[in-house]
Design an enzyme around this catalytic site. Structure first.
Site, PDB file in Angstrom:
ATOM      1  N   ASP A 255       0.224   5.915  -1.286  1.00  0.00           N
ATOM      2  CA  ASP A 255      -0.828   7.248  -1.686  1.00  0.00           C
ATOM      3  C   ASP A 255      -0.245   7.735  -2.365  1.00  0.00           C
ATOM      4  O   ASP A 255       0.018   8.885  -2.865  1.00  0.00           O
ATOM      5  CB  ASP A 255      -1.663   7.400  -0.178  1.00  0.00           C
ATOM      6  CG  ASP A 255      -2.394   6.266   0.203  1.00  0.00           C
ATOM      7  OD1 ASP A 255      -3.381   5.420  -0.555  1.00  0.00           O
ATOM      8  OD2 ASP A 255      -2.153   5.926   1.274  1.00  0.00           O
TER       9      ASP A 255
ATOM     10  N   ASP B 121       2.051   2.364   3.502  1.00  0.00           N
ATOM     11  CA  ASP B 121       1.115   3.256   3.688  1.00  0.00           C
ATOM     12  C   ASP B 121       1.836   4.633   3.804  1.00  0.00           C
ATOM     13  O   ASP B 121       1.436   5.483   3.882  1.00  0.00           O
ATOM     14  CB  ASP B 121       0.733   2.880   5.145  1.00  0.00           C
ATOM     15  CG  ASP B 121      -1.103   3.939   5.029  1.00  0.00           C
ATOM     16  OD1 ASP B 121      -1.401   4.395   3.782  1.00  0.00           O
ATOM     17  OD2 ASP B 121      -1.828   4.455   6.014  1.00  0.00           O
TER      18      ASP B 121
ATOM     19  N   GLU C 138      -9.322   1.725  -2.547  1.00  0.00           N
ATOM     20  CA  GLU C 138      -8.674   1.162  -1.302  1.00  0.00           C
ATOM     21  C   GLU C 138     -10.156   2.031  -0.993  1.00  0.00           C
ATOM     22  O   GLU C 138     -11.266   3.118  -0.628  1.00  0.00           O
ATOM     23  CB  GLU C 138      -7.852   1.824  -0.632  1.00  0.00           C
ATOM     24  CG  GLU C 138      -7.797   2.377   1.049  1.00  0.00           C
ATOM     25  CD  GLU C 138      -7.190   3.634   1.194  1.00  0.00           C
ATOM     26  OE1 GLU C 138      -6.774   2.795   2.786  1.00  0.00           O
ATOM     27  OE2 GLU C 138      -6.354   3.873   0.838  1.00  0.00           O
TER      28      GLU C 138
ATOM     29  N   HIS D 115       0.737  -0.513  -0.214  1.00  0.00           N
ATOM     30  CA  HIS D 115      -0.227   0.283   0.283  1.00  0.00           C
ATOM     31  C   HIS D 115       1.486   1.623  -0.038  1.00  0.00           C
ATOM     32  O   HIS D 115       1.678   1.343   0.948  1.00  0.00           O
ATOM     33  CB  HIS D 115      -0.725   0.224   1.218  1.00  0.00           C
ATOM     34  CG  HIS D 115      -2.179   0.974   0.985  1.00  0.00           C
ATOM     35  ND1 HIS D 115      -3.160   0.661   0.495  1.00  0.00           N
ATOM     36  CD2 HIS D 115      -1.847   1.898   1.250  1.00  0.00           C
ATOM     37  CE1 HIS D 115      -3.681   1.672   0.537  1.00  0.00           C
ATOM     38  NE2 HIS D 115      -3.716   2.529   1.661  1.00  0.00           N
TER      39      HIS D 115
ATOM     40  N   HIS E 161      -9.057  -2.125   7.306  1.00  0.00           N
ATOM     41  CA  HIS E 161      -9.840  -0.550   7.779  1.00  0.00           C
ATOM     42  C   HIS E 161     -11.829  -1.552   7.771  1.00  0.00           C
ATOM     43  O   HIS E 161     -12.738  -0.893   8.196  1.00  0.00           O
ATOM     44  CB  HIS E 161     -10.576   0.352   6.203  1.00  0.00           C
ATOM     45  CG  HIS E 161      -9.650   0.921   5.999  1.00  0.00           C
ATOM     46  ND1 HIS E 161      -9.265   2.640   6.965  1.00  0.00           N
ATOM     47  CD2 HIS E 161      -8.633   0.816   5.391  1.00  0.00           C
ATOM     48  CE1 HIS E 161      -8.305   2.654   6.509  1.00  0.00           C
ATOM     49  NE2 HIS E 161      -7.726   2.219   5.038  1.00  0.00           N
TER      50      HIS E 161
ATOM     51  N   HIS F 155      -2.335  -3.211   4.417  1.00  0.00           N
ATOM     52  CA  HIS F 155      -1.580  -1.761   5.252  1.00  0.00           C
ATOM     53  C   HIS F 155      -2.687  -2.656   6.954  1.00  0.00           C
ATOM     54  O   HIS F 155      -3.108  -1.571   7.146  1.00  0.00           O
ATOM     55  CB  HIS F 155      -1.792  -0.803   4.960  1.00  0.00           C
ATOM     56  CG  HIS F 155      -3.361  -0.207   4.439  1.00  0.00           C
ATOM     57  ND1 HIS F 155      -3.953  -0.092   4.284  1.00  0.00           N
ATOM     58  CD2 HIS F 155      -3.584   1.018   5.114  1.00  0.00           C
ATOM     59  CE1 HIS F 155      -5.394   0.239   3.659  1.00  0.00           C
ATOM     60  NE2 HIS F 155      -4.997   0.959   4.297  1.00  0.00           N
TER      61      HIS F 155
ATOM     62  N   HIS G 140     -13.672   1.781   3.562  1.00  0.00           N
ATOM     63  CA  HIS G 140     -12.293   2.708   4.292  1.00  0.00           C
ATOM     64  C   HIS G 140     -13.028   3.176   5.579  1.00  0.00           C
ATOM     65  O   HIS G 140     -13.435   2.474   6.363  1.00  0.00           O
ATOM     66  CB  HIS G 140     -12.141   3.675   3.519  1.00  0.00           C
ATOM     67  CG  HIS G 140     -11.083   4.545   3.725  1.00  0.00           C
ATOM     68  ND1 HIS G 140     -11.581   6.006   4.547  1.00  0.00           N
ATOM     69  CD2 HIS G 140     -10.268   4.518   3.745  1.00  0.00           C
ATOM     70  CE1 HIS G 140      -9.398   6.222   4.559  1.00  0.00           C
ATOM     71  NE2 HIS G 140      -9.134   5.262   4.585  1.00  0.00           N
TER      72      HIS G 140
END
Length: 427
Positions: free
Chosen positions: A89, A349, A191, A87, A259, A280, A218
């Protein structure tokens, strides 16, 4: 007579000098030999008290490995076998910092706004990355699907623009092929299940755009699955949520349980035919944040075959803004202990977190984490498994499950009741 006597005396003197010289040479040789033997004996005695002795003289591969510098050993292993991060971003960071305007940044150099750029990726020896396509829960029931597709577009664009460093891939075999070409295998993870707007058709099209995992929620519940961040509504998965998981299995799309609520984790493990991932997340027992994975779920991973890719965010590592590289290694150790080394990986992450552990500030620092694991007596094989081979195994199994379900038709089930009806056409 005098001359003969002098000649004889000369011969005797020469012979005596010769014998003296020869004797002196022999003595010196003996002395040097004895000193050499003493030196070897002393060195051998010293080696008995070091791990180097065992590695050299007994050929024990584990202790021989310990004789190497851990960081250099980690780098050698990451050059041999791919490091796969579950993961990152970067696409979100590009949107937030530059509004997707590619002329305003250059990944070929250091980008101060990011934790990720190509020079640091190379330094960190990253072999493959799931790039996250993300839009927050404020988009649910509104423009979620469009904004997620925008993020996929960003990922596809930077992979194409910097093709000397990245290669877009969609299969487990592609990962290894890209690694052997010295390129970073680049995959897409969606995600948040709100991306599909409760539509299995939209799920399929995200897969066709290249997405190879989807996080079921999420920080909000979807109409079919509970998140860990808000009060539950469904006690895990609804019947439609079960269909979402099955359709992902049919496609070969990894089911990501980061999540989601603990009950959604359990519900999914009850129905999935393929291994799951936590792209993650970390261990709840070491930091009791609801984003982490509880022990009862960890204990089910050997049966399922799934994988927890450890998050670096200090709030999930140490339940505070501060954490260390060593504490990240503690989470890897813990999951290895409870679930087995086959069920742990890396999901940093980076560029989606506001704080970082000391020693893991950006993507250049991965080798230092693996050096720490080497200090904790991880074998070479275990290092390669945690780095990426576990993820490849999970991906291969998901592909095998998809092949076994390939004769099934796409699921056309509509969710009922329809959420937020005022925004939907009435067919």
């Amino acid at each position: 007579m005098a001359s003969l006597k002098s000649s004889a005396e000369l011969k005797v003197n020469i012979s005596g000098d010769f014998l003296k010289t020869r004797h002196s040479t022999v003595v010196r040789v003996v002395i040097f030999f004895l000193l050499g033997c003493i030196s070897i004996f002393v060195l051998a005695e010293l080696l008995k008290y070091s791990c180097l002795y065992d590695g050299i003289f007994t050929r024990n591969p584990v202790t021989a490995r310990l004789s190497d510098d851990p960081l250099e050993r980690a780098k050698k292993l990451l050059k041999k076998s791919p490091l796969i991060d579950g993961h990152n971003d970067l696409a979100e960071a590009i949107r937030d910092n530059f509004q997707d305007q590619f002329d305003k940044f250059n990944l070929s150099g250091h980008v101060k706004q990011f934790m990720t750029d190509i020079p640091r990726l190379r330094e960190g020896l990253l072999g493959a990355q799931f790039w996250s396509s993300f839009m927050g829960c404020s988009s649910q029931f509104k423009d979620a699907t469009r904004t997620f597709i925008d993020q996929i577009d960003v990922i596809r664009r930077f992979v194409a623009q910097y093709s000397y460093a990245f290669k877009f891939v969609t299969t487990s075999k592609d990962i290894l092929d890209a690694f052997h070409e010295n390129k970073i295998a680049s995959m897409i993870g969606v995600e948040g299940g709100h991306a599909i707007d409760s539509s299995l058709a939209t799920l399929r099209q995200l897969y066709n755009l290249g997405a190879r995992y989807m996080t079921l929620t999420h920080q909000c519940n979807t109409p079919w699955a509970d998140s860990c961040s808000v009060p539950p509504e469904h006690n895990g998965l609804t019947s439609f949520g079960v269909r979402v998981v099955h359709e992902m299995n049919r496609l070969g799309m990894l089911v990501d349980l980061s999540h989601v609520s603990a009950q959604t984790m359990r519900s999914t493990l009850n129905v999935t035919k393929a291994p799951v991932i936590f792209s993650h997340s970390s261990a709840y027992a070491l930091c009791n944040n609801s984003r982490n994975v509880p022990d009862d779920v960890l204990k089910r991973l050997p049966e399922n075959g799934g994988l927890v890719m450890v998050n670096f965010f200090p709030l999930y590592i140490n339940c505070s803004k501060y954490a260390s590289l060593s504490q990240v290694a503690d989470h890897i150790d813990y999951i290895r202990k409870v679930a087995g080394v086959e069920h742990v990986g890396i999901g940093s992450d980076f560029d989606g977190i506001s704080y970082v552990p000391k020693g893991l500030e950006d993507v250049s620092k991965y080798p230092y984490l693996f050096a720490e694991l080497i200090r904790r007596n991880y074998t070479d094989q275990e290092i390669e498994m945690v780095a990426g081979l576990n993820l490849i195994r999970v991906f291969e199994k998901a592909e095998q499950v998809a092949a076994s379900l390939s004769k099934e038709d796409p699921d056309n089930t509509l969710i009922s009741p329809q959420p937020n009806k005022t925004c939907r056409p009435d067919f």
